[in-house]
Scaffold this motif. Sequence first.
Motif, PDB file in Angstrom:
ATOM      1  N   LYS A 371       0.813  -1.210   0.000  1.00 55.37           N
ATOM      2  CA  LYS A 371       0.000   0.000   0.000  1.00 55.37           C
ATOM      3  C   LYS A 371       0.847   1.260   0.000  1.00 55.37           C
ATOM      4  O   LYS A 371       0.323   2.365   0.004  1.00 55.37           O
ATOM      5  CB  LYS A 371      -0.941  -0.004   1.206  1.00 55.37           C
ATOM      6  N   GLY A 372       2.167   1.088   0.020  1.00 46.30           N
ATOM      7  CA  GLY A 372       3.044   2.242   0.029  1.00 46.30           C
ATOM      8  C   GLY A 372       3.907   2.230   1.271  1.00 46.30           C
ATOM      9  O   GLY A 372       3.510   1.776   2.328  1.00 46.30           O
ATOM     10  N   GLY A 373       5.118   2.765   1.146  1.00 46.33           N
ATOM     11  CA  GLY A 373       6.008   2.758   2.291  1.00 46.33           C
ATOM     12  C   GLY A 373       6.397   1.334   2.638  1.00 46.33           C
ATOM     13  O   GLY A 373       6.530   0.455   1.790  1.00 46.33           O
ATOM     14  N   LEU A 374       6.577   1.070   3.914  1.00 49.12           N
ATOM     15  CA  LEU A 374       6.870  -0.268   4.407  1.00 49.12           C
ATOM     16  C   LEU A 374       5.572  -0.920   4.842  1.00 49.12           C
ATOM     17  O   LEU A 374       4.793  -0.339   5.607  1.00 49.12           O
ATOM     18  CB  LEU A 374       7.864  -0.194   5.568  1.00 49.12           C
ATOM     19  N   ASP A 375       5.333  -2.136   4.386  1.00 51.72           N
ATOM     20  CA  ASP A 375       4.094  -2.854   4.689  1.00 51.72           C
ATOM     21  C   ASP A 375       4.412  -4.181   5.367  1.00 51.72           C
ATOM     22  O   ASP A 375       5.530  -4.703   5.283  1.00 51.72           O
ATOM     23  CB  ASP A 375       3.299  -3.123   3.415  1.00 51.72           C
ATOM     24  N   ILE A 376       3.400  -4.756   6.007  1.00 53.83           N
ATOM     25  CA  ILE A 376       3.547  -6.041   6.689  1.00 53.83           C
ATOM     26  C   ILE A 376       3.063  -7.156   5.766  1.00 53.83           C
ATOM     27  O   ILE A 376       1.932  -7.108   5.262  1.00 53.83           O
ATOM     28  CB  ILE A 376       2.773  -6.051   8.018  1.00 53.83           C
ATOM     29  N   TRP A 377       3.929  -8.136   5.551  1.00 52.99           N
ATOM     30  CA  TRP A 377       3.658  -9.290   4.716  1.00 52.99           C
ATOM     31  C   TRP A 377       3.761 -10.549   5.561  1.00 52.99           C
ATOM     32  O   TRP A 377       4.114 -10.480   6.742  1.00 52.99           O
ATOM     33  CB  TRP A 377       4.668  -9.350   3.561  1.00 52.99           C
ATOM     34  N   PHE A 378       3.462 -11.711   4.955  1.00 45.93           N
ATOM     35  CA  PHE A 378       3.664 -12.958   5.685  1.00 45.93           C
ATOM     36  C   PHE A 378       4.001 -14.085   4.716  1.00 45.93           C
ATOM     37  O   PHE A 378       3.638 -14.065   3.537  1.00 45.93           O
ATOM     38  CB  PHE A 378       2.437 -13.335   6.523  1.00 45.93           C
ATOM     39  N   THR A 379       4.734 -15.063   5.238  1.00 37.82           N
ATOM     40  CA  THR A 379       5.055 -16.296   4.530  1.00 37.82           C
ATOM     41  C   THR A 379       4.882 -17.436   5.520  1.00 37.82           C
ATOM     42  O   THR A 379       4.851 -17.213   6.736  1.00 37.82           O
ATOM     43  CB  THR A 379       6.490 -16.273   3.982  1.00 37.82           C
ATOM     44  N   SER A 380       4.763 -18.671   5.024  1.00 42.66           N
ATOM     45  CA  SER A 380       4.578 -19.830   5.904  1.00 42.66           C
ATOM     46  C   SER A 380       5.712 -20.818   5.705  1.00 42.66           C
ATOM     47  O   SER A 380       6.093 -21.126   4.567  1.00 42.66           O
ATOM     48  CB  SER A 380       3.233 -20.517   5.619  1.00 42.66           C
ATOM     49  N   ARG A 381       6.233 -21.300   6.815  1.00 43.62           N
ATOM     50  CA  ARG A 381       7.226 -22.376   6.782  1.00 43.62           C
ATOM     51  C   ARG A 381       6.474 -23.681   6.998  1.00 43.62           C
ATOM     52  O   ARG A 381       5.986 -23.953   8.088  1.00 43.62           O
ATOM     53  CB  ARG A 381       8.280 -22.179   7.870  1.00 43.62           C
ATOM     54  N   ILE A 382       6.376 -24.494   5.960  1.00 37.43           N
ATOM     55  CA  ILE A 382       5.635 -25.751   6.072  1.00 37.43           C
ATOM     56  C   ILE A 382       6.547 -26.821   6.666  1.00 37.43           C
ATOM     57  O   ILE A 382       7.736 -26.605   6.887  1.00 37.43           O
ATOM     58  CB  ILE A 382       5.073 -26.179   4.699  1.00 37.43           C
ATOM     59  N   LYS A 383       5.995 -28.017   6.940  1.00 38.11           N
ATOM     60  CA  LYS A 383       6.721 -29.053   7.668  1.00 38.11           C
ATOM     61  C   LYS A 383       7.983 -29.502   6.951  1.00 38.11           C
ATOM     62  O   LYS A 383       8.950 -29.939   7.588  1.00 38.11           O
ATOM     63  CB  LYS A 383       5.803 -30.238   7.931  1.00 38.11           C
ATOM     64  N   SER A 384       8.013 -29.391   5.642  1.00 35.46           N
ATOM     65  CA  SER A 384       9.196 -29.801   4.883  1.00 35.46           C
ATOM     66  C   SER A 384      10.347 -28.806   5.039  1.00 35.46           C
ATOM     67  O   SER A 384      11.466 -29.078   4.619  1.00 35.46           O
ATOM     68  CB  SER A 384       8.839 -29.927   3.403  1.00 35.46           C
ATOM     69  N   GLY A 385      10.064 -27.645   5.655  1.00 41.79           N
ATOM     70  CA  GLY A 385      11.078 -26.616   5.805  1.00 41.79           C
ATOM     71  C   GLY A 385      11.071 -25.591   4.694  1.00 41.79           C
ATOM     72  O   GLY A 385      11.841 -24.636   4.729  1.00 41.79           O
ATOM     73  N   GLU A 386      10.197 -25.751   3.720  1.00 44.20           N
ATOM     74  CA  GLU A 386      10.093 -24.792   2.634  1.00 44.20           C
ATOM     75  C   GLU A 386       9.175 -23.633   3.034  1.00 44.20           C
ATOM     76  O   GLU A 386       8.340 -23.763   3.938  1.00 44.20           O
ATOM     77  CB  GLU A 386       9.554 -25.481   1.378  1.00 44.20           C
ATOM     78  N   TYR A 387       9.358 -22.508   2.332  1.00 45.52           N
ATOM     79  CA  TYR A 387       8.576 -21.315   2.628  1.00 45.52           C
ATOM     80  C   TYR A 387       7.676 -20.976   1.441  1.00 45.52           C
ATOM     81  O   TYR A 387       8.089 -21.090   0.284  1.00 45.52           O
ATOM     82  CB  TYR A 387       9.497 -20.133   2.932  1.00 45.52           C
ATOM     83  N   THR A 388       6.461 -20.564   1.746  1.00 42.81           N
ATOM     84  CA  THR A 388       5.512 -20.187   0.697  1.00 42.81           C
ATOM     85  C   THR A 388       5.793 -18.776   0.208  1.00 42.81           C
ATOM     86  O   THR A 388       6.500 -17.992   0.858  1.00 42.81           O
ATOM     87  CB  THR A 388       4.072 -20.257   1.229  1.00 42.81           C
ATOM     88  N   ALA A 389       5.236 -18.445  -0.944  1.00 43.18           N
ATOM     89  CA  ALA A 389       5.414 -17.110  -1.513  1.00 43.18           C
ATOM     90  C   ALA A 389       4.770 -16.066  -0.600  1.00 43.18           C
ATOM     91  O   ALA A 389       3.692 -16.298  -0.046  1.00 43.18           O
ATOM     92  CB  ALA A 389       4.788 -17.046  -2.898  1.00 43.18           C
ATOM     93  N   PRO A 390       5.411 -14.918  -0.394  1.00 43.68           N
ATOM     94  CA  PRO A 390       4.868 -13.897   0.509  1.00 43.68           C
ATOM     95  C   PRO A 390       3.527 -13.348   0.026  1.00 43.68           C
ATOM     96  O   PRO A 390       3.285 -13.248  -1.175  1.00 43.68           O
ATOM     97  CB  PRO A 390       5.944 -12.808   0.501  1.00 43.68           C
ATOM     98  N   LYS A 391       2.685 -12.995   1.007  1.00 43.22           N
ATOM     99  CA  LYS A 391       1.418 -12.338   0.723  1.00 43.22           C
ATOM    100  C   LYS A 391       1.290 -11.120   1.632  1.00 43.22           C
ATOM    101  O   LYS A 391       1.755 -11.127   2.773  1.00 43.22           O
ATOM    102  CB  LYS A 391       0.239 -13.289   0.959  1.00 43.22           C
ATOM    103  N   LEU A 392       0.641 -10.098   1.114  1.00 47.03           N
ATOM    104  CA  LEU A 392       0.401  -8.894   1.895  1.00 47.03           C
ATOM    105  C   LEU A 392      -0.672  -9.176   2.946  1.00 47.03           C
ATOM    106  O   LEU A 392      -1.696  -9.797   2.640  1.00 47.03           O
ATOM    107  CB  LEU A 392      -0.053  -7.756   0.984  1.00 47.03           C
ATOM    108  N   VAL A 393      -0.436  -8.765   4.182  1.00 42.15           N
ATOM    109  CA  VAL A 393      -1.476  -8.870   5.206  1.00 42.15           C
ATOM    110  C   VAL A 393      -2.642  -7.989   4.775  1.00 42.15           C
ATOM    111  O   VAL A 393      -2.463  -6.797   4.527  1.00 42.15           O
ATOM    112  CB  VAL A 393      -0.951  -8.445   6.592  1.00 42.15           C
ATOM    113  N   GLY A 394      -3.810  -8.582   4.672  1.00 37.28           N
ATOM    114  CA  GLY A 394      -4.951  -7.875   4.090  1.00 37.28           C
ATOM    115  C   GLY A 394      -5.663  -6.958   5.061  1.00 37.28           C
ATOM    116  O   GLY A 394      -5.246  -6.747   6.198  1.00 37.28           O
ATOM    117  N   GLY A 395      -6.789  -6.440   4.588  1.00 39.58           N
ATOM    118  CA  GLY A 395      -7.645  -5.619   5.428  1.00 39.58           C
ATOM    119  C   GLY A 395      -7.066  -4.254   5.723  1.00 39.58           C
ATOM    120  O   GLY A 395      -6.462  -3.608   4.864  1.00 39.58           O
ATOM    121  N   VAL A 396      -7.213  -3.830   6.978  1.00 41.00           N
ATOM    122  CA  VAL A 396      -6.945  -2.446   7.363  1.00 41.00           C
ATOM    123  C   VAL A 396      -5.602  -2.281   8.067  1.00 41.00           C
ATOM    124  O   VAL A 396      -5.325  -1.204   8.611  1.00 41.00           O
ATOM    125  CB  VAL A 396      -8.064  -1.943   8.296  1.00 41.00           C
ATOM    126  N   ILE A 397      -4.760  -3.310   8.065  1.00 40.50           N
ATOM    127  CA  ILE A 397      -3.490  -3.220   8.792  1.00 40.50           C
ATOM    128  C   ILE A 397      -2.545  -2.217   8.131  1.00 40.50           C
ATOM    129  O   ILE A 397      -2.037  -1.296   8.770  1.00 40.50           O
ATOM    130  CB  ILE A 397      -2.809  -4.602   8.860  1.00 40.50           C
TER     131      ILE A 397
END
Length: 809
Positions: A371-397
Amino acid sequence: MRKAILLLSISLLALNCIVAQGTKEKKAEKAPKEKTEKAEKAEKAPEAKGEKKKKKGGTDTETRKLNVKRYLKLGDRFFAESAYYTATEYYKEVVLVKPENRYANYWLAMSLLMSRDYEAAETFFQKFGTIKPGEKDKESKWKEEDEKLFDKYRFYYGQALHRNGKYEEAIKEYGKFKSSYGKEDKEKWAKLANNGIKGCELGLNPYNSKIKTLRLSPVVNRSYNELSPAPFDAKTLYFSSLPSDTLVFDNKRKERPEYKIYTTTLADGTWGNPTAIKNEDVNTPKYNVGNGSFNADKSRFYFTKCTDMEDDRSLCNIFVATAKEGKFSNVERLPEPINFKEKFTSTHPTVRTGSDGREIVYFVSDRTGGKGGLDIWFTSRIKSGEYTAPKLVGGVINTPGDDVTPFWDETNKTLYFSSNGHPGFGGFDVFSSKELGDLSWTEPHNLGKILNTGYDELYYNTSANQEHGFFTSNRPGGRSLNGIASASDDIFTWEVFSYAVEGIAFKDGDVDGGSLEGATFNLYRKNADGTRELVAVDTTSKEGNYFFKLKPDQDYEVEVVRPGFKPTVEFVSTKDLPMEDTINKNLGVRKSAYVVYGNVVEDGKPEVKLDDVVYTVIEQSGSGVQRTILNGKTEVGDLKFAFDLDRDKDYKLIFRKNGYFSKTVPFTTKGLGNRDSVLADVALTKLELNKDYTLKNILYEFGKATLTESSKEVLDTLHSILVENPTFVIELSSHTDAIGSDAANQKLSQARAESCVSYLISKGVSKDRLKPVGYGESRPKAPNQTDEGKDNPEGRALNRRTEFKILKS
């Protein structure tokens, strides 16, 4: 290094007090481009402030006059490089020589604002606004400068006032800016001004967080930034720091020290000397390291490394290490696209445990798609140790501003973060938001004053019991750096206000009766729905005194209980209490007239005493009003019940136990005299499923199913049994003798059973609990005739009966 510290801490301070706001949407206002390009060609800055070349034969004042143009160029150069503190020194030199120089005053105010010297910034913004055109100033040039160089003056002046808590004045400046600014990006800047106005309105009507804060000792907090406090346990803290109390200049880039991760331990209430982690895979030379965060079981440690790029950008990447017994190993850089080697920055990791055991890593980035500037994102570490592609935290954050330093509180399922894009008291404030079932988030909640100020509050975290935690702030009060008290961030602890209630229970209702020894005190928290929850018990009282700790903004009840005395309850509340306090609440307790006690035994077997019996005491007034005054239970192994009753009153005592018929016992204390106690043993009848129980004297009109009035009185007894035992499902059956045909008797008995059921339904018993069955003459209990074939009236009377049996309990 300069922007590395921004992205490492977002604390806006680097090694030489350089404040960096180098995000793509909320960059600090830069000096004019044409000025900056010229400044790049200027001579190198002197090695230290105030070092000047004197013209032979000239005075110091003449030298200053000759150097004005050069000092403006140098100030512009360092401002453009985000070296705000250094820029300040050069602009000051010009203002000393030319106090009415608009350009120097304005950019000095801007440098001070970015250096977080807000009071001085306000002073020079105010001075800039009072400068009037001189006789030699052309009106057209003055207007051109206002439109090109100083078009955001009102906005930044409003920011300085906002930071200093001058909310009404700041609102006026924000308003003037909105009405005067008319460039293509005016919609964006109007939103920022509106956000500032909302923050000032919040400041004018503040709500205080019920916490107290304490700055950690100078052993931990030095003059430069202390960043990212990450508690490992109650006595071990990790954080990032540059442990120096003197100004580090920015002349020799290769020799500058870096921020490292340190650890300190708590002993006897004091934090010890910090030590740097001795692992070059973590504290890597030539990198600024910080933003440590542990996963739930403390087996993994996420952190950030930042470096300066050749184009003066700062780039941060997130790393993870295996953590065990205070040692770190297997350090790995998180893969792309979480990290980028040259393109975008990733920083500020915090870890949440997913319902399926995966780790959700929230982090901060300036990548595209936000949304501009620095934003909060998230990724998931699954049981295999791999990480999912980042997604922007939605809504009003996230906002067009900077949303940073997230912290996931596993206990409360709450995301805490700092933002300068949501309305606040100025700078970065701490907010909280909860994730909803549809994966949206609640409107961010400002945690209020005391925690948040006009300065920057970052890195908020909380303990599992929600009673204490850490954060960082540049609020004044710590060590100053080169005279600026708010130049650097320190680590603070916070804890909830220490509310408590204490008092003494007195006999006979007042002090003259003496204290009540041997009492039990119960503390209940009252819920919004009217229920109450037992949260603490105090049995230590020897002289009738008690003490309970309380939480802010809660309603409570304090109850004192002692055999032979009436239980007494007092209401206590910590709502609307502005400061921490101990509430004094004495309790007046009066002696009960009678203690009723006894055993519950099995009917017909008085030697079999029953435990785990639930009992209810109901007071009955003469007007028929009933009031439940006590619900109790005999504990397993405790064969007695005991409770207090007042004089001259009527009661109803109900006893229930699984596997037994409940029993209601009328009881009165009228006419009991001066006794202190009354023995009242109670016998309960054992329950057997599918056993036939005969209801005696259920009579009908001859050959009909109509109940007589006396029969209804008998059914009232069955009604009481069903009320006392609300889980019973019964079969109610009717039987006849052998006079008449089988078909006629079957039909008549069914009608009579249904007649009984209808009566019970009319008394309020659910029809789902009643099954009417007519058996006719098919189940005789006695012969209808004698062995000689004669009529047997006694046998036929026994066969004409109504019974019930319990099908389910």
